[in-house]
Structures are given as structure tokens and as C-alpha cells.
Write an enzyme that holds these catalytic residues in place. Structure first.
Site, PDB file in Angstrom:
ATOM      1  N   ARG A   1       0.854  -1.200   0.000  1.00  0.00           N
ATOM      2  CA  ARG A   1       0.000   0.000   0.000  1.00  0.00           C
ATOM      3  C   ARG A   1       0.883   1.242   0.000  1.00  0.00           C
ATOM      4  O   ARG A   1       1.989   1.219   0.536  1.00  0.00           O
ATOM      5  CB  ARG A   1      -0.856   0.045   1.282  1.00  0.00           C
ATOM      6  CG  ARG A   1      -1.810  -1.095   1.398  1.00  0.00           C
ATOM      7  CD  ARG A   1      -2.429  -1.107   2.767  1.00  0.00           C
ATOM      8  NE  ARG A   1      -1.446  -1.408   3.814  1.00  0.00           N
ATOM      9  CZ  ARG A   1      -1.717  -1.423   5.091  1.00  0.00           C
ATOM     10  NH1 ARG A   1      -2.887  -1.126   5.529  1.00  0.00           N
ATOM     11  NH2 ARG A   1      -0.781  -1.726   5.967  1.00  0.00           N
TER      12      ARG A   1
ATOM     13  N   CYS B   1       9.868  17.582  39.087  1.00  0.00           N
ATOM     14  CA  CYS B   1      10.371  16.271  38.650  1.00  0.00           C
ATOM     15  C   CYS B   1      11.107  15.568  39.788  1.00  0.00           C
ATOM     16  O   CYS B   1      11.998  16.148  40.411  1.00  0.00           O
ATOM     17  CB  CYS B   1      11.306  16.467  37.455  1.00  0.00           C
ATOM     18  SG  CYS B   1      12.206  14.979  37.012  1.00  0.00           S
TER      19      CYS B   1
ATOM     20  N   CYS C   1      15.074  15.202  38.824  1.00  0.00           N
ATOM     21  CA  CYS C   1      15.962  16.347  38.620  1.00  0.00           C
ATOM     22  C   CYS C   1      16.883  16.546  39.839  1.00  0.00           C
ATOM     23  O   CYS C   1      16.513  16.226  40.969  1.00  0.00           O
ATOM     24  CB  CYS C   1      15.144  17.617  38.375  1.00  0.00           C
ATOM     25  SG  CYS C   1      14.693  17.867  36.636  1.00  0.00           S
TER      26      CYS C   1
ATOM     27  N   HIS D   1      16.673  17.793  32.365  1.00  0.00           N
ATOM     28  CA  HIS D   1      15.323  17.243  32.259  1.00  0.00           C
ATOM     29  C   HIS D   1      14.831  17.173  30.815  1.00  0.00           C
ATOM     30  O   HIS D   1      14.009  16.342  30.477  1.00  0.00           O
ATOM     31  CB  HIS D   1      14.390  18.142  33.095  1.00  0.00           C
ATOM     32  CG  HIS D   1      12.992  17.641  33.195  1.00  0.00           C
ATOM     33  ND1 HIS D   1      12.624  16.653  34.084  1.00  0.00           N
ATOM     34  CD2 HIS D   1      11.868  17.968  32.513  1.00  0.00           C
ATOM     35  CE1 HIS D   1      11.330  16.408  33.959  1.00  0.00           C
ATOM     36  NE2 HIS D   1      10.852  17.189  33.009  1.00  0.00           N
TER      37      HIS D   1
ATOM     38  N   ASN E   1      12.849   2.421  29.429  1.00  0.00           N
ATOM     39  CA  ASN E   1      11.494   2.441  28.924  1.00  0.00           C
ATOM     40  C   ASN E   1      11.193   3.901  28.663  1.00  0.00           C
ATOM     41  O   ASN E   1      11.122   4.689  29.592  1.00  0.00           O
ATOM     42  CB  ASN E   1      10.576   1.863  30.016  1.00  0.00           C
ATOM     43  CG  ASN E   1       9.252   1.454  29.465  1.00  0.00           C
ATOM     44  OD1 ASN E   1       9.150   1.080  28.300  1.00  0.00           O
ATOM     45  ND2 ASN E   1       8.230   1.523  30.292  1.00  0.00           N
TER      46      ASN E   1
ATOM     47  N   SER F   1       6.592   7.058  33.122  1.00  0.00           N
ATOM     48  CA  SER F   1       5.895   8.070  33.909  1.00  0.00           C
ATOM     49  C   SER F   1       6.591   9.422  33.898  1.00  0.00           C
ATOM     50  O   SER F   1       5.970  10.440  34.190  1.00  0.00           O
ATOM     51  CB  SER F   1       5.770   7.570  35.345  1.00  0.00           C
ATOM     52  OG  SER F   1       7.049   7.180  35.827  1.00  0.00           O
TER      53      SER F   1
ATOM     54  N   HIS G   1      12.078  12.775  32.203  1.00  0.00           N
ATOM     55  CA  HIS G   1      13.492  12.989  32.543  1.00  0.00           C
ATOM     56  C   HIS G   1      14.291  11.779  32.036  1.00  0.00           C
ATOM     57  O   HIS G   1      13.905  10.645  32.301  1.00  0.00           O
ATOM     58  CB  HIS G   1      13.652  13.139  34.064  1.00  0.00           C
ATOM     59  CG  HIS G   1      14.999  13.638  34.455  1.00  0.00           C
ATOM     60  ND1 HIS G   1      15.208  14.898  34.958  1.00  0.00           N
ATOM     61  CD2 HIS G   1      16.216  13.047  34.374  1.00  0.00           C
ATOM     62  CE1 HIS G   1      16.500  15.057  35.182  1.00  0.00           C
ATOM     63  NE2 HIS G   1      17.131  13.947  34.825  1.00  0.00           N
TER      64      HIS G   1
ATOM     65  N   HIS H   1      16.092   8.702  31.808  1.00  0.00           N
ATOM     66  CA  HIS H   1      16.486   7.728  32.828  1.00  0.00           C
ATOM     67  C   HIS H   1      16.227   6.307  32.363  1.00  0.00           C
ATOM     68  O   HIS H   1      15.451   6.063  31.453  1.00  0.00           O
ATOM     69  CB  HIS H   1      15.708   7.967  34.130  1.00  0.00           C
ATOM     70  CG  HIS H   1      14.251   7.604  34.031  1.00  0.00           C
ATOM     71  ND1 HIS H   1      13.338   8.398  33.385  1.00  0.00           N
ATOM     72  CD2 HIS H   1      13.568   6.517  34.456  1.00  0.00           C
ATOM     73  CE1 HIS H   1      12.142   7.834  33.449  1.00  0.00           C
ATOM     74  NE2 HIS H   1      12.252   6.681  34.077  1.00  0.00           N
TER      75      HIS H   1
ATOM     76  N   GLN I   1      16.470   1.937  34.021  1.00  0.00           N
ATOM     77  CA  GLN I   1      16.343   1.175  35.252  1.00  0.00           C
ATOM     78  C   GLN I   1      17.216  -0.068  35.204  1.00  0.00           C
ATOM     79  O   GLN I   1      17.656  -0.492  34.138  1.00  0.00           O
ATOM     80  CB  GLN I   1      14.893   0.725  35.443  1.00  0.00           C
ATOM     81  CG  GLN I   1      13.896   1.851  35.630  1.00  0.00           C
ATOM     82  CD  GLN I   1      12.559   1.319  36.134  1.00  0.00           C
ATOM     83  OE1 GLN I   1      12.522   0.464  37.027  1.00  0.00           O
ATOM     84  NE2 GLN I   1      11.474   1.804  35.567  1.00  0.00           N
TER      85      GLN I   1
ATOM     86  N   HIS J   1      18.583  -4.886  22.583  1.00  0.00           N
ATOM     87  CA  HIS J   1      17.356  -4.914  21.780  1.00  0.00           C
ATOM     88  C   HIS J   1      16.689  -3.558  21.900  1.00  0.00           C
ATOM     89  O   HIS J   1      16.585  -3.012  23.008  1.00  0.00           O
ATOM     90  CB  HIS J   1      16.361  -5.935  22.336  1.00  0.00           C
ATOM     91  CG  HIS J   1      16.802  -7.355  22.235  1.00  0.00           C
ATOM     92  ND1 HIS J   1      16.689  -8.087  21.099  1.00  0.00           N
ATOM     93  CD2 HIS J   1      17.342  -8.188  23.164  1.00  0.00           C
ATOM     94  CE1 HIS J   1      17.127  -9.319  21.310  1.00  0.00           C
ATOM     95  NE2 HIS J   1      17.539  -9.399  22.560  1.00  0.00           N
TER      96      HIS J   1
HETATM   97  P1  H2U Z   1       9.530   4.710  34.706  1.00  0.00           P
HETATM   98  O1  H2U Z   1       8.938   6.025  34.415  1.00  0.00           O
HETATM   99  O2  H2U Z   1      10.325   4.142  33.565  1.00  0.00           O
HETATM  100  O3  H2U Z   1       8.539   3.752  35.272  1.00  0.00           O
HETATM  101  O4  H2U Z   1      10.662   4.917  35.807  1.00  0.00           O
HETATM  102  C1  H2U Z   1      10.499   5.606  36.948  1.00  0.00           C
HETATM  103  C2  H2U Z   1      11.050   4.724  38.047  1.00  0.00           C
HETATM  104  O5  H2U Z   1      11.533   5.542  39.055  1.00  0.00           O
HETATM  105  C3  H2U Z   1       9.943   3.856  38.623  1.00  0.00           C
HETATM  106  O6  H2U Z   1      10.375   2.524  38.656  1.00  0.00           O
HETATM  107  C4  H2U Z   1      11.067   5.117  40.303  1.00  0.00           C
HETATM  108  C5  H2U Z   1       9.758   4.427  40.007  1.00  0.00           C
HETATM  109  O7  H2U Z   1       9.519   3.406  40.939  1.00  0.00           O
HETATM  110  N1  H2U Z   1      10.926   6.269  41.177  1.00  0.00           N
HETATM  111  C6  H2U Z   1      11.516   6.274  42.406  1.00  0.00           C
HETATM  112  O8  H2U Z   1      12.156   5.283  42.775  1.00  0.00           O
HETATM  113  N2  H2U Z   1      11.382   7.353  43.216  1.00  0.00           N
HETATM  114  C7  H2U Z   1      10.676   8.457  42.874  1.00  0.00           C
HETATM  115  O9  H2U Z   1      10.586   9.386  43.638  1.00  0.00           O
HETATM  116  C8  H2U Z   1      10.009   8.533  41.573  1.00  0.00           C
HETATM  117  C9  H2U Z   1      10.145   7.381  40.689  1.00  0.00           C
HETATM  118 ZN    ZN Z   2      13.780  16.128  35.655  1.00  0.00          ZN
END
Ligand code: H2U
Ligand code: ZN
Length: 344
Positions: free
Chosen positions: A25, A45, A48, A109, A147, A155, A158, A160, A162, A297
Site C-alpha cells: 500500500r 520532577c 531532577c 530534564h 522504557n 511516567s 526525565h 532515565h 532502570q 534490543h
Molecule cells: P519509569 O517512568 O520508567 O517507570 O521509571 C520511573 C522509576 O523511578 C519507577 O520505577 C522510580 C519508580 O519506581 N521512582 C523512584 O524510585 N522514586 C521516585 O521518587 C520517583 C520514581
Molecule cells: Zn527532571
């Protein structure tokens, strides 16, 4: 091949259905203006520098990367067994332990890895290495991931990532462990080294090529613009054994890939990415470093524009994964983009 066919993922041992006739297409990709106005510092944030996290603990005034224990960890450090393991044919469980951390990639940020310099990305790679070293000394699997983007459920914008480290090998690495182990036994070389050689010869699925590392849309890709980032010719088992001479090249190759991603739909491209390498704490007789090849990945969810996402539903939940656009078409589209990030 323009007829529907299935492609085999030799890492996870799964088939996926490819329907290339549907992708003939005309290109329907619409461009949307996405506003990305973010301040360099956001007083609200939790990541931050200087701000208080949900736990009430303040972040230090950090200058490059910053790592802290996740305030809401999914895994907990070992303590007395609570329920013990359950062993019955239909009800099985295992108690597990581990630790979770958050890595801020930058104090700014308003940045993303794609907007950071190679030198700044090098510092992120060093942090990933240090964390692997530390967490790998007492955990079997250290999952480093990012993520990114609201559509991925992230969420906080900023920059970051994990780390979840645990005393067990999770499902995805388990499948890759078995496949890579069996491949070495059968063929005498690591699976992903042979795969890299073939891809570098064929070239149709390569997106970015550096001196030591390259990014390819894997032959078996499920997500439309999925890529695999891997060493070209060297056997590297883990992030902790990454040769010093590879670090800058890896950073630059990743940066070039991420800029192409951002340019595809002119947006800060969402994805889940993560590192896979040889598990730590091998048991006696095991040598995962011999057959594991370090790789990352990248799984981006977007299909046609900054807001049209691929859903894994219907046939894909009940039958198997499916894609229209072939891996070769996706690679070509990514290759055709500039390596200077669009101006928002
Ligand atoms: P995500 O937005 O990728 O979920 O990552 C935010 C991570 O940061 C999330 O696992 C942690 C959340 O538990 N976090 C803290 O440990 N302390 C905070 O004050 C905010 C977020
Ligand atoms: Zn920030």
C-alpha cells in the site's frame, strides 16, 4: 518474498508471520507536530538534581549520571523465606530476591539519549558497566533497560533507565541462553557472531554501521522498527568485558541509531531497550561467557506516525506475532533518514 511467510527467531525460538503484500500500500505516514517543550530543570520532577523523591530523600546536585535504589522496587533483597517454593504439577512457585535501581542519564530534564553527545553517552555506558559489575557480583541476572515515552507507560520524561537484578534467569534471557548454548555446540561459534557476519555480508537490514558495532533490523523482527545493536566481529560476553576500544564507537553507533529513530516520525521516539549478556554467577561446569554475545534490543511501538502505535492483539495474542512491513523495508526507511536530528 512478497507472499505471506513465517520467519524464525533463533534467539527465542519463535516464529512470526510476515504479510508483505499488505505493505505494498502507498506510504500513509502522516507527519504530526509534536510539542516537546520541556524545561532543562523541572521543580516538580522527582529525578531532577536537588529535588525530593517520593520517599522524601533529596537527589544530590549531580552533574552527569546518577544512580539510586528504586523507591518502589519490584524485587526485594534476601530475607527469611516467607512461603517457600511450591512444587506441584499445576501450581509451582519460586521465591526470588533481587534489587532495583534507577539511573538518571543526565541532570538535564529536557534531554534524551538521542540529544546527548557521544561523550555523555559514554558516561551512561560506563555507569551501565559499573552497575553490572556491582550487581553482577551477587545476582544471576542484571537487566539494564530504558522504557522511554508516554506510550510505553513511562511516567517521567526525565532521561532515565532502570536496572532490575535478581537471583534467577528471567524468561527472555532463559530462551536466549538455551539457543546460544545449543548453537555453539552445533556450530562451534557464538550464534550472534555468525549472525553478524551474515548481516554484514547481506547488508539489506543494516541501519547504522560503526567501526566495532552495528545496528540491524533483525530478519525475525516483530516490532515495525525493532533493531538489534551488536558487535561486528568480536566476541564480547558482557558489558563488563566490553573492550575499552569499543566504548566510544558503541556510544556513537547508538547515538546515530537514536537520531534516525527520532527523525522517522519527527518525534522523541518511544521504545523499550535493554541489554542482554552472559548471566553472572554461573554454576560449576557452566560457561555462558563462551556462547553469549552481548547485544541490545530496541523495541519501538510506533508503526506509521508519532501517534499510530502497533498493538499486539487478536491473532498476535492468540496465534503468533505478525508484521506487514518487512524487516528489509523498515531498515531501508531508517537508512534513508539523515543523522542530524530534526529541529522541533
Ligand atoms: P519509569 O517512568 O520508567 O517507570 O521509571 C520511573 C522509576 O523511578 C519507577 O520505577 C522510580 C519508580 O519506581 N521512582 C523512584 O524510585 N522514586 C521516585 O521518587 C520517583 C520514581
Ligand atoms: Zn527532571
Amino acid at each position: 518474498m512478497l507472499r505471506p511467510h513465517r520467519r524464525w527467531n533463533p534467539l527465542t525460538r519463535e516464529w512470526i508471520l510476515v504479510s508483505p503484500h499488505r505493505a505494498q500500500r502507498p506510504w500513509l505516514g502522516q507527519m504530526e507536530t509534536v510539542t516537546e517543550d520541556r524545561p532543562a530543570y523541572d521543580p516538580a520532577c522527582t529525578l531532577c538534581p536537588g529535588n525530593k523523591r517520593v520517599s522524601g530523600e533529596p537527589n544530590p546536585p549531580y552533574a552527569d549520571t546518577y544512580v539510586f535504589d528504586n523507591d518502589f522496587p519490584s524485587l526485594l533483597t534476601p530475607c527469611e523465606k516467607e512461603v517457600g517454593d511450591i512444587e506441584s504439577p499445576l501450581f509451582r512457585s519460586r521465591e526470588v530476591s533481587g534489587e532495583c535501581r534507577v539511573i538518571c542519564f543526565s541532570p538535564h530534564h529536557d534531554l534524551s539519549l538521542a540529544q546527548m553527545s557521544s561523550g555523555e553517552i559514554v558516561r551512561v555506558i560506563r555507569t551501565w558497566q559499573d552497575q553490572s559489575n556491582d550487581l553482577g557480583s551477587r545476582n544471576r541476572w542484571v537487566q539494564i533497560f530504558e522504557n522511554k515515552g508516554a506510550v510505553m507507560g513511562c511516567s517521567n520524561p526525565h532521561p532515565h533507565g532502570q536496572i532490575w537484578a535478581g537471583d534467577f534467569l528471567p524468561e527472555e534471557p532463559s530462551k536466549e541462553d538455551l539457543s546460544q548454548r545449543e548453537y555453539l555446540t552445533a556450530h562451534g561459534r557464538p550464534l550472534l557472531l555468525d549472525y553478524a557476519t551474515e548481516e554484514l555480508r547481506d547488508r539489506s537490514r543494516i541501519v547504522v554501521e560503526g567501526e566495532h558495532w552495528f545496528a540491524v533490523v533483525p530478519y525475525w523482527a516483530l516490532w515495525p522498527y525493532e533493531t538489534l545493536l551488536l558487535p561486528k566481529t568480536k566476541h564480547v560476553a558482557r558489558l563488563t568485558s566490553l573492550p575499552e576500544s569499543h566504548v566510544a564507537d558503541l556510544a556513537e553507533t547508538m547515538r546515530r541509531l537514536l537520531i534516525r529513530y527520532d527523525n522517522l516520525f519527527e518525534c522523541s521516539f518511544p521504545y523499550s531497550m535493554g541489554w542482554h549478556g552472559a548471566p553472572f554467577l554461573p554454576e560449576q561446569g557452566e560457561n555462558p561467557g563462551a556462547y553469549w554475545q552481548l547485544h541490545a534490543h530496541f523495541y519501538p511501538p510506533l508503526l506509521r506516525s508519532a501517534s499510530v502505535k502497533k498493538f499486539l492483539v487478536g491473532y498476535e495474542m492468540l496465534g503468533e506475532g505478525q508484521r506487514d512491513l518487512t524487516a528489509e523495508q523498515a531498515a531501508e526507511r531508517l537508512r534513508s533518514l539523515p543523522e542530524t536530528r530534526y529541529a522541533p
